[in-house]
Design a protein around this motif. Structure first.
Motif, PDB file in Angstrom:
ATOM      1  N   ASP A  81       0.833  -1.194   0.000  1.00 46.34           N
ATOM      2  CA  ASP A  81       0.000   0.000   0.000  1.00 46.34           C
ATOM      3  C   ASP A  81       0.871   1.250   0.000  1.00 46.34           C
ATOM      4  O   ASP A  81       2.099   1.167   0.020  1.00 46.34           O
ATOM      5  CB  ASP A  81      -0.978  -0.009   1.175  1.00 46.34           C
ATOM      6  N   LYS A  82       0.231   2.402  -0.029  1.00 44.68           N
ATOM      7  CA  LYS A  82       0.966   3.667  -0.087  1.00 44.68           C
ATOM      8  C   LYS A  82       1.858   3.862   1.135  1.00 44.68           C
ATOM      9  O   LYS A  82       2.962   4.385   1.032  1.00 44.68           O
ATOM     10  CB  LYS A  82      -0.006   4.840  -0.210  1.00 44.68           C
ATOM     11  N   LYS A  83       1.372   3.450   2.277  1.00 44.02           N
ATOM     12  CA  LYS A  83       2.138   3.617   3.513  1.00 44.02           C
ATOM     13  C   LYS A  83       3.455   2.830   3.444  1.00 44.02           C
ATOM     14  O   LYS A  83       4.510   3.330   3.833  1.00 44.02           O
ATOM     15  CB  LYS A  83       1.298   3.154   4.706  1.00 44.02           C
ATOM     16  N   GLY A  87       6.985   4.724   3.265  1.00 42.56           N
ATOM     17  CA  GLY A  87       7.931   4.414   4.342  1.00 42.56           C
ATOM     18  C   GLY A  87       9.236   3.841   3.812  1.00 42.56           C
ATOM     19  O   GLY A  87      10.324   4.214   4.263  1.00 42.56           O
ATOM     20  N   SER A  88       9.148   2.957   2.833  1.00 42.92           N
ATOM     21  CA  SER A  88      10.354   2.382   2.229  1.00 42.92           C
ATOM     22  C   SER A  88      11.178   3.449   1.526  1.00 42.92           C
ATOM     23  O   SER A  88      12.407   3.462   1.618  1.00 42.92           O
ATOM     24  CB  SER A  88       9.968   1.289   1.225  1.00 42.92           C
ATOM     25  N   ALA A  89      10.496   4.342   0.818  1.00 42.44           N
ATOM     26  CA  ALA A  89      11.196   5.419   0.119  1.00 42.44           C
ATOM     27  C   ALA A  89      11.901   6.345   1.114  1.00 42.44           C
ATOM     28  O   ALA A  89      13.074   6.700   0.916  1.00 42.44           O
ATOM     29  CB  ALA A  89      10.220   6.208  -0.745  1.00 42.44           C
ATOM     30  N   LEU A  90      11.209   6.715   2.180  1.00 43.42           N
ATOM     31  CA  LEU A  90      11.826   7.582   3.191  1.00 43.42           C
ATOM     32  C   LEU A  90      13.010   6.894   3.862  1.00 43.42           C
ATOM     33  O   LEU A  90      14.053   7.515   4.104  1.00 43.42           O
ATOM     34  CB  LEU A  90      10.791   8.000   4.240  1.00 43.42           C
ATOM     35  N   LEU A 136      -2.530  12.402   8.199  1.00 41.40           N
ATOM     36  CA  LEU A 136      -2.724  12.446   6.749  1.00 41.40           C
ATOM     37  C   LEU A 136      -3.395  11.185   6.230  1.00 41.40           C
ATOM     38  O   LEU A 136      -3.894  11.167   5.123  1.00 41.40           O
ATOM     39  CB  LEU A 136      -1.383  12.646   6.045  1.00 41.40           C
ATOM     40  N   LYS A 137      -3.357  10.126   7.042  1.00 40.13           N
ATOM     41  CA  LYS A 137      -3.993   8.841   6.711  1.00 40.13           C
ATOM     42  C   LYS A 137      -3.465   8.262   5.400  1.00 40.13           C
ATOM     43  O   LYS A 137      -4.221   7.737   4.587  1.00 40.13           O
ATOM     44  CB  LYS A 137      -5.499   8.973   6.663  1.00 40.13           C
ATOM     45  N   ILE A 138      -2.175   8.392   5.174  1.00 39.16           N
ATOM     46  CA  ILE A 138      -1.566   7.828   3.975  1.00 39.16           C
ATOM     47  C   ILE A 138      -1.628   6.319   4.070  1.00 39.16           C
ATOM     48  O   ILE A 138      -1.261   5.722   5.077  1.00 39.16           O
ATOM     49  CB  ILE A 138      -0.097   8.292   3.842  1.00 39.16           C
TER      50      ILE A 138
END
Length: 145
Positions: A81-83, A87-90, A136-138
């Motif tokens: 999912d987007k989260k 999170g992986s990108a950050l 933000l409910k990402i």
């Protein structure tokens, strides 16, 4: 006994990171510099870790339960999912910029490497920032990629 074994495993992991020099932030940043002073040693460390993990899982998961607890604690979520992506990108951006992720940073702290102190301060600060921006409910349910 569980805590003793966990501590010993942490010491072995930290020793491996130190022996392979993965606590050197320049080593990680040079791995990411594929057009310049590229250092492939991180690739070998990661590949070795994957092999050890794969063999370990094949062996351990044949047992009914772990030696020191009643059940296995395995991830149940199978979707991306987007989260997870955010999170992986950050995590990856922070790892590339700082040259540290939590494991090597703890090992570097044990050797008194000052850069690791700065990284740990930032990492701990992010733990306090997350609840503030989590509104933000990402990646809420239904936002699968």
């Amino acid at each position: 006994m569980y805590n003793v074994v966990a501590f010993i495993c942490g010491l072995i992991f930290g020793s491996g990171l130190t022996i392979s020099n993965m606590i050197n932030a320049n080593k990680i940043q040079n791995f990411l510099d594929v057009t310049g002073n590229w250092d492939p040693s991180l690739l070998f460390v990661m590949f070795s870790a994957l092999i050890v993990t794969w063999v370990g899982y094949k062996f351990i998961l044949k047992k009914q339960h772990p030696q020191l607890t009643e059940k296995f604690f395995l991830p149940t979520k199978k979707s991306i999912d987007k989260k997870l992506v955010l999170g992986s990108a950050l995590f990856g951006i922070g790892w590339g910029l700082a040259g540290y992720c939590p494991g090597p940073a703890f090992s570097a702290l044990g050797l008194g490497i000052l850069d690791a102190v700065y990284f740990m301060i930032g990492m701990i600060a992010s733990l306090f920032v997350f609840p503030i921006v989590s509104f933000l409910k990402i990646g809420s349910s239904g936002n699968k990629i």
